[in-house]
Design an enzyme around this catalytic site. Structure first.
Site, short mmCIF file in Angstrom:
data_model
loop_
_atom_site.label_atom_id
_atom_site.label_comp_id
_atom_site.label_asym_id
_atom_site.label_seq_id
_atom_site.Cartn_x
_atom_site.Cartn_y
_atom_site.Cartn_z
N GLY A 46 0.82 -1.21 0.00
CA GLY A 46 0.00 0.00 0.00
C GLY A 46 0.85 1.26 0.00
O GLY A 46 0.54 2.23 -0.71
N CYS A 47 1.89 1.25 0.78
CA CYS A 47 2.75 2.43 0.89
C CYS A 47 3.50 2.70 -0.42
O CYS A 47 3.70 3.84 -0.81
CB CYS A 47 3.73 2.27 2.05
SG CYS A 47 2.86 2.10 3.63
#
Length: 156
Positions: A46-47
């Site tokens: 996600g990051c």
């Protein structure tokens, strides 16, 4: 109890080490718009997607007069590797002490598989040229978020 920073509040001040070894402060952006986003960990799915979205829109943010800065509790060395691996074109701040994360109210108790732990709640703050929070997004879902932040920066 963690303070919750919201639109209209003065942005909590900070000075943190950044990728490349220098330091960066909120004062560095006085008179400019700043998109300050907090994320849990370098080089996780996600990051990484979030960072790539901000990278892809960097020219549009610049055209809107807004700087983009990411921050996480990861150390500078990890930020350097993350920046280089994905050719990120904006600064990454290292808040290992978590003081800034706490000041913005994004260091929170989380729960996964019944286990409770402290971690970063993915959040973004649009800080106006006056140093006040213009917009706050909490519990950010990555798809479409960078575009939403850009639209808000353009309208500020």
């Amino acid at each position: 109890m963690t303070k919750v920073v919201q639109a209209g509040d003065a942005a909590p001040d900070f000075t943190l080490p950044r990728d490349g070894g220098a330091t960066m402060s909120l004062a560095d952006f006085k008179g400019r718009k700043l998109v300050l986003y907090f994320y849990p960990k370098d080089d996780t799915s996600g990051c990484t997607l979030e960072a790539q979205d901000f990278k892809r829109l960097a020219g549009d943010f610049a055209a809107a007069g807004a700087a983009v800065v990411g921050a996480s509790p990861d150390p500078v060395g990890r930020h350097d590797k993350f920046r280089d691996k994905y050719e990120l074109n904006f600064p990454l701040l290292a808040d290992e002490s978590k003081q800034v994360l706490e000041a913005y109210g994004v260091w929170v108790e989380k729960s996964m598989y019944g286990r409770k732990y402290m971690g970063v709640e993915r959040s973004t703050f649009l800080i106006g040229p006056d140093g006040r929070i213009a917009r706050a997004w909490r519990k950010v879902k990555v798809p479409g978020h960078a575009e939403e932040a850009l639209a808000a920066a353009k309208s500020l």
